[in-house]
Design a protein around this motif. Structure first.
Motif, mmCIF file in Angstrom:
data_model
loop_
_atom_site.group_PDB
_atom_site.id
_atom_site.type_symbol
_atom_site.label_atom_id
_atom_site.label_comp_id
_atom_site.label_asym_id
_atom_site.label_seq_id
_atom_site.Cartn_x
_atom_site.Cartn_y
_atom_site.Cartn_z
ATOM 1 N N GLN A 447 40.838 38.862 38.838
ATOM 2 C CA GLN A 447 40.392 38.324 40.061
ATOM 3 C C GLN A 447 39.260 37.405 40.004
ATOM 4 O O GLN A 447 39.045 36.405 40.764
ATOM 5 C CB GLN A 447 40.257 39.474 41.176
ATOM 6 C CG GLN A 447 40.197 38.735 42.516
ATOM 7 C CD GLN A 447 41.174 37.973 43.246
ATOM 8 O OE1 GLN A 447 42.163 38.441 43.051
ATOM 9 N NE2 GLN A 447 40.881 37.154 43.697
ATOM 10 N N GLY A 448 38.358 37.890 39.207
ATOM 11 C CA GLY A 448 37.015 37.055 39.120
ATOM 12 C C GLY A 448 37.465 35.634 38.745
ATOM 13 O O GLY A 448 36.921 34.840 39.120
ATOM 14 N N VAL A 449 37.967 35.632 37.600
ATOM 15 C CA VAL A 449 38.537 34.362 36.849
ATOM 16 C C VAL A 449 39.036 33.413 37.873
ATOM 17 O O VAL A 449 38.893 32.459 38.088
ATOM 18 C CB VAL A 449 39.209 34.532 35.601
ATOM 19 C CG1 VAL A 449 39.731 33.180 35.343
ATOM 20 C CG2 VAL A 449 38.571 35.219 34.598
ATOM 21 N N GLN A 450 40.284 34.321 38.682
ATOM 22 C CA GLN A 450 41.107 33.442 39.699
ATOM 23 C C GLN A 450 39.904 32.910 40.895
ATOM 24 O O GLN A 450 40.204 31.805 41.166
ATOM 25 C CB GLN A 450 41.957 34.480 40.595
ATOM 26 C CG GLN A 450 42.661 33.904 41.618
ATOM 27 C CD GLN A 450 43.693 32.651 41.387
ATOM 28 O OE1 GLN A 450 44.740 33.331 40.552
ATOM 29 N NE2 GLN A 450 43.422 31.423 41.386
ATOM 30 N N SER A 451 38.898 33.684 41.253
ATOM 31 C CA SER A 451 37.770 33.252 42.387
ATOM 32 C C SER A 451 37.084 31.909 41.894
ATOM 33 O O SER A 451 37.121 30.868 42.392
ATOM 34 C CB SER A 451 36.990 34.324 42.645
ATOM 35 O OG SER A 451 37.670 35.320 43.405
ATOM 36 N N CYS A 452 36.942 31.932 40.603
ATOM 37 C CA CYS A 452 36.115 30.943 39.883
ATOM 38 C C CYS A 452 37.151 29.699 39.793
ATOM 39 O O CYS A 452 36.235 28.493 40.010
ATOM 40 C CB CYS A 452 35.685 31.445 38.323
ATOM 41 S SG CYS A 452 34.222 30.328 37.606
ATOM 42 N N LEU A 453 38.172 29.777 39.229
ATOM 43 C CA LEU A 453 39.016 28.735 39.109
ATOM 44 C C LEU A 453 39.435 27.974 40.572
ATOM 45 O O LEU A 453 39.538 26.755 40.748
ATOM 46 C CB LEU A 453 40.218 29.139 38.460
ATOM 47 C CG LEU A 453 40.332 29.521 37.050
ATOM 48 C CD1 LEU A 453 41.406 29.938 36.151
ATOM 49 C CD2 LEU A 453 39.857 28.071 36.142
ATOM 50 N N THR A 454 39.497 28.876 41.607
ATOM 51 C CA THR A 454 39.991 28.312 42.889
ATOM 52 C C THR A 454 38.799 27.694 43.507
ATOM 53 O O THR A 454 39.016 26.392 43.919
ATOM 54 C CB THR A 454 40.284 29.646 43.790
ATOM 55 O OG1 THR A 454 41.293 30.303 43.258
ATOM 56 C CG2 THR A 454 40.655 29.133 45.435
ATOM 57 N N TYR A 455 37.611 27.982 43.135
ATOM 58 C CA TYR A 455 36.552 27.196 43.823
ATOM 59 C C TYR A 455 36.265 25.953 42.947
ATOM 60 O O TYR A 455 36.234 24.951 43.907
ATOM 61 C CB TYR A 455 34.981 28.134 43.700
ATOM 62 C CG TYR A 455 33.855 27.325 44.120
ATOM 63 C CD1 TYR A 455 33.457 27.366 45.442
ATOM 64 C CD2 TYR A 455 33.215 26.448 43.214
ATOM 65 C CE1 TYR A 455 32.547 26.299 46.030
ATOM 66 C CE2 TYR A 455 32.064 25.708 43.522
ATOM 67 C CZ TYR A 455 31.661 25.531 44.864
ATOM 68 O OH TYR A 455 30.734 24.968 45.259
ATOM 69 N N ARG A 456 36.411 25.937 41.768
ATOM 70 C CA ARG A 456 36.394 24.738 40.999
ATOM 71 C C ARG A 456 37.567 23.685 41.638
ATOM 72 O O ARG A 456 37.420 22.567 41.665
ATOM 73 C CB ARG A 456 36.500 24.697 39.503
ATOM 74 C CG ARG A 456 35.161 25.571 39.071
ATOM 75 C CD ARG A 456 35.303 26.108 37.727
ATOM 76 N NE ARG A 456 34.102 26.229 36.938
ATOM 77 C CZ ARG A 456 33.136 27.228 37.139
ATOM 78 N NH1 ARG A 456 33.426 28.004 38.254
ATOM 79 N NH2 ARG A 456 32.028 27.559 36.491
ATOM 80 N N SER A 457 38.624 24.040 41.656
ATOM 81 C CA SER A 457 39.852 23.410 42.097
ATOM 82 C C SER A 457 39.609 22.862 43.429
ATOM 83 O O SER A 457 39.752 21.509 43.353
ATOM 84 C CB SER A 457 41.210 24.152 42.055
ATOM 85 O OG SER A 457 41.443 24.705 40.734
ATOM 86 N N ASN A 458 39.147 23.518 44.277
ATOM 87 C CA ASN A 458 38.790 23.074 45.617
ATOM 88 C C ASN A 458 37.746 21.951 45.503
ATOM 89 O O ASN A 458 37.756 21.034 46.340
ATOM 90 C CB ASN A 458 38.494 23.995 46.732
ATOM 91 C CG ASN A 458 39.897 25.019 46.877
ATOM 92 O OD1 ASN A 458 40.925 24.753 46.837
ATOM 93 N ND2 ASN A 458 39.328 26.403 47.342
#
Length: 694
Positions: A447-458
Motif C-alpha cells: 500500500q505504501g508503494v501504491q500511495s507513492c506511485l499514485t501521488y507521482r502519477s497525479n
C-alpha cells in the motif's frame, strides 16, 4: 472514404474505402496497397517547404480528392491535390502563435461541406477554429476555446464532436461550437467502461454512435447514442480509425506499425497490412509475432517466463501466465479449495472436528463417527474455519512435533522442543502470530508503494498542464510585446519562439518518460498484489512463508528504485529582459530563455551542517517552503542516524510534504510507510510547529 497512413518521415499512403465495401474487398485493397503503396503528399523528408511535412497528425479528403492535412510541426493546414508535387497553405503558416491568423500544433481538420469551411483542432492554443476555404481568408474564428482538443468528427446532422485529452472525454457541439454536451467519458482518467484515458481520434456513424481511440487504455471504445458507458470494440495502440456500414472497424495500430480490421463483435482483429516504422520500403510487410518467433528459432516464450513455450506458428496456444491463471481460477471457482472428507475421501468436507479428531468430515461421516460415546462431545466447526495447515518440524520424526514458533534469530520455523533446547536463547514468537503480522506488513508495504506511485502519477499530470500554461503565457507575452516593433524584432522573435517550443517539447518528453517509468512500477505493483491475493486466499502457511523473501526483495528493490525515481520537479523558465523592450533597441538582442537559478537557503544549509547531534535536526525556528523541503529530504536520505525532526511548516504544500514522506519512507529508522504518509498528511493540513520522533 479515403484512409491515409502516415510514416515517421512524413509520407502519406492513401486507400479508397467506401461504406458499402465488404471486408473481403477492403482487405484486397489494403493488401494491394501494402505491396505497392504510393506517396500522395510529402515524401521529401521533414521540413517547412510546401513539398515537405513535419508530423502530419490528421487529414481529410474532399469530394474532388484534394487532401487537407493538419501539418502539426509546421503549424499550418496544407491542401494537396493528387499528382501535384507541392501543397498549398490554406490556414496558418505564419509561425507558431495564438493570433487569429496563426495556429499552434494543429492535430486534426474537418471540412464542413455545407459551408465549405475548415474546422481545425488548434491543440496548442486549446481551441477549435473555423477557417473559410477561400483565397482571401486571412484568419480564422474561434468557436470553442479552453479545451485540450485532439480529434474531431462531424455527423450527418452537422453536430461537431471534440475529444478532450485533459478531461478524458468527448463532447458534442452545434457546428458553431455552442450547446456542448458530454457523449463519452467525463468521469476522470481510468480503465472503466465509463472512463477514457487520453481520447484522440474519433469516428461518428449515421446513428450518432461515437467511436473513440482510447490511446493509453490501448483500445477503441464504441459509445452508443445517449449511453452512459461504452463497449470495447478493438484493441491495440489506435492512432486513426474508420467504421464502415457493416460496423467493421479499421484501426491504424501505431504501436505495432499495422492496419487491423475488427469485424463487428469479433474478439480478435485481422492484420491487413503491416510495416517497420524504421524502414523506408513501401513494399515490405512486417508482422511482429513472426519476427519474434524467427529471432528465437521458431519458438515463442510466455512473457512471464513461467516455463510455457509454443511454436511460432501457433501463437494462439500461448496461455496466460501462472499468476493470472491462478487468480482467474480463484475468482471463477472460489470453492475449489474445499477439502475432501478425510474418512470417505469422496465427498466434499462440510465440518471440521476441533477436538481430538482434527479432521475434516462430510455430514454423513460426521454423523457415523460422532453419534457414539465420547465423540458426541467433540466440537464441530464449519470447514472454512479449519485452522492453517501447520507443517511438522523436519528435525524430528515424532508425529506431534508440529511447528509452533518462528525463530527471529535463525529466520526459520521451529517446534516446541527445538525452542526449549536448540533455540532456547533466541527471540521467538508463535508461528500463527508471525504469519498474521507478515501478511499485514506485506500488505502495508504494498500500500505504501501504491500511495507513492499514485501521488507521482497525479503530480506528472498536473505538471504537464503547468508546462503548457507556462509556455502559452510566455508566448503570449512575446507576441504582445513585439507588435509595435515588428520590423526590428522579427528575427529575435522567431528565435525566442523556437526556444520556447523546444523547451516545452523537452519538458513534456522528460515528464512522459518519467510517467512511463511510473507505469512500469505500477504494473510491477499490480503483479505483486495479484500474487499476494492468491497466496493469502489459499490459506497454505508454507506458501505464505515461502513468499516472505520474494515480497521483501520486491519491496526493497522498489524502495531503492523509488529513491532514485524522486518526485519529478522542474526548473521554470522566464523571458529575461522582455519588459525593457519598449525603450531600448539593443535589449532586443539580449532576450534569452533562461533557467531559474537553483534554490539555495544558506541559513538552512548552515543549520543542518552545524548540528552536532546527528540523531536530532531542529528546524523549528526556520519557516520552510516547498523548495526548502527538497533540501531537507536530501539531508534525511544521507543522515540515516536521524530519529528526531522538529520544524515549522506554515509555507509547505502537498509537494513539500511528499518530499519529506519519501525520504522518511526509505530512511532506515522505524518510521515506515504508514507513519511517513501520516506525517505528510499532517504537514499538508496543519500549519503549526511539528516535532516528530522515530
Amino acid at each position: 472514404m479515403r484512409i491515409s497512413v502516415r510514416s515517421f518521415d512524413g509520407k502519406e499512403t492513401s486507400l479508397d474505402v467506401q461504406p458499402n465495401d465488404t471486408i473481403q474487398s477492403v482487405k484486397k485493397q489494403i493488401q494491394s496497397a501494402a505491396q505497392n503503396s504510393n506517396t500522395v503528399a510529402g515524401g521529401y523528408g521533414q521540413g517547412t517547404a510546401n513539398d515537405e511535412l513535419c508530423f502530419p497528425y490528421g487529414l481529410v479528403v474532399d469530394d474532388d480528392q484534394s487532401i487537407v492535412i493538419a501539418d502539426w510541426g509546421n503549424h499550418r493546414i496544407l491542401q494537396w491535390k493528387i499528382g501535384e508535387i507541392n501543397g498549398r497553405v490554406i490556414a496558418g503558416g505564419r509561425g507558431q502563435g495564438n493570433a487569429l491568423n496563426q495556429l499552434n500544433c494543429p492535430t486534426d481538420v474537418l471540412i464542413d461541406k455545407e459551408t465549405n469551411n475548415l474546422i481545425i483542432c488548434d491543440r496548442g492554443n486549446r481551441r477549435v477554429v473555423q477557417w473559410a476555404r477561400s483565397d482571401d481568408a486571412a484568419e480564422g474564428e474561434t468557436i470553442i476555446d479552453n479545451v485540450a482538443c485532439w480529434g474531431l468528427a462531424i455527423d450527418n446532422q452537422r453536430n461537431l464532436y471534440v475529444s478532450d485529452t485533459e478531461k478524458h472525454q468527448v463532447q458534442q457541439y452545434r457546428i458553431d461550437g455552442k450547446n456542448g454536451k458530454l457523449v463519452a467519458g467525463g468521469k476522470g482518467r481510468g480503465v472503466g467502461l465509463d472512463q477514457l484515458n487520453c481520447p484522440t481520434h474519433l469516428f461518428v456513424d449515421k446513428q450518432q454512435n461515437v467511436y473513440v481511440a482510447d490511446v493509453w487504455n490501448h483500445r477503441v471504445m464504441q459509445w452508443l447514442k445517449e449511453a452512459s458507458t461504452g463497449t470495447v470494440v478493438a484493441k491495440g495502440f489506435p492512432r486513426g480509425l474508420f467504421v464502415d456500414s457493416s460496423e467493421n472497424i479499421y484501426v491504424a495500430d501505431y504501436g505495432n506499425h499495422q492496419l487491423v480490421c475488427w469485424p463487428k463483435g469479433a474478439a480478435e482483429g485481422t492484420v491487413f497490412a503491416a510495416g517497420d516504422g524504421d524502414k523506408d520500403d513501401t513494399n515490405q510487410t512486417y508482422y511482429p509475432w513472426d519476427q519474434m518467433a524467427s529471432d528465437n528459432h521458431g519458438v515463442l516464450e510466455c512473457p512471464k517466463r513461467d516455463g510455457i513455450k509454443v511454436e511460432g506458428n501457433n501463437i494462439g496456444a500461448l496461455p496466460l501466465n501462472e499468476t493470472v491463471r491462478n487468480l482467474i481460477q480463484l475468482f471463477e471457482n472460489p470453492n475449489t479449495t474445499t477439502p475432501l472428507c478425510d474418512r470417505c475421501e469422496t465427498n466434499e468436507a462440510e465440518h471440521w472436528c476441533d477436538s481430538d479428531c482434527k479432521h475434516c468430515f462430510c455430514s454423513k461421516c460426521w454423523d457415523t463417527i460422532h453419534e457414539l460415546g465420547q465423540y458426541r462431545t467433540h466440537t464441530k466447526l464449519p470447514v472454512k474455519e479449519k485452522p492453517l495447515n501447520v507443517p511438522r518440524c523436519g528435525e524430528h520424526k515424532d508425529e506431534d512435533q508440529s511447528l509452533k514458533y518462528w525463530c527471529e534469530n535463525c529466520s526459520k520455523e521451529i517446534c516446541g522442543d527445538c525452542q526449549k533446547l536448540t533455540h532456547k536463547d533466541h527471540k521467538f514468537e508463535l508461528i500463527t502470530g508471525y504469519a498474521k503480522s507478515l501478511e499485514e506488513k506485506t500488505g502495508n508495504n504494498l500500500q505504501g508503494v501504491q500511495s507513492c506511485l499514485t501521488y507521482r502519477s497525479n503530480r506528472v499530470d498536473q505538471m504537464v498542464a503547468e508546462v503548457e500554461e507556462e509556455s502559452q503565457t510566455n508566448q503570449s507575452k512575446v507576441t504582445k510585446a513585439m507588435t509595435c516593433l515588428r520590423q526590428l524584432i522579427d528575427e529575435q522573435e522567431r528565435k525566442l519562439l523556437e526556444s520556447l517550443r523546444k523547451n516545452e517539447l523537452d519538458d513534456k518528453k522528460r515528464i512522459e518518460d518519467y510517467k512511463q517509468l511510473l507505469q512500469g512500477e505500477q504494473q510491477g505493483l499490480i503483479e505483486q498484489i495479484l500474487k499476494f491475493v492468491v497466496v493469502c486466499h489459499d490459506k497454505n502457511l508454507r506458501k505464505l512463508l515461502d513468499t516472505k523473501q520474494p515480497f521483501n526483495d520486491y519491496i526493497n528493490r522498489t524502495n531503492t528504485r523509488l529513491i532514485e525515481l524522486k518526485p519529478l520537479s522542474r526548473i521554470k523558465q522566464h523571458l529575461h529582459g522582455l519588459d525593457a523592450l519598449t525603450d531600448l533597441e539593443n535589449q532586443i538582442r539580449n532576450i534569452t530563455l533562461q533557467e531559474i537559478p537553483k534554490h539555495q537557503n544558506e541559513e538552512l544549509r548552515q543549520r543542518m551542517a552545524n548540528t552536532t547531534d546527528r540523531s536530532t535536526l531542529n528546524l523549528s525556528s526556520i519557516q520552510l517552503t516547498n523548495l526548502d523541503m527538497e533540501l531537507v529530504a536530501k539531508e534525511l536520505e544521507i543522515n540515516r542516524a536521524l530519529t528526531k525532526l522538529q520544524m515549522f511548516t506554515n509555507q509547505i504544500s502537498d509537494i513539500g510534504a511528499q518530499y519529506l514522506a519519501d525520504a522518511l519512507r526509505t530512511n532506515t529508522n522505524q518510521i515506515g510507510d504508514t507513519g511517513a504518509q501520516q506525517l505528510a498528511e499532517a504537514l499538508k493540513t496543519n500549519p503549526v510547529s511539528h516535532s516528530f520522533q522515530a
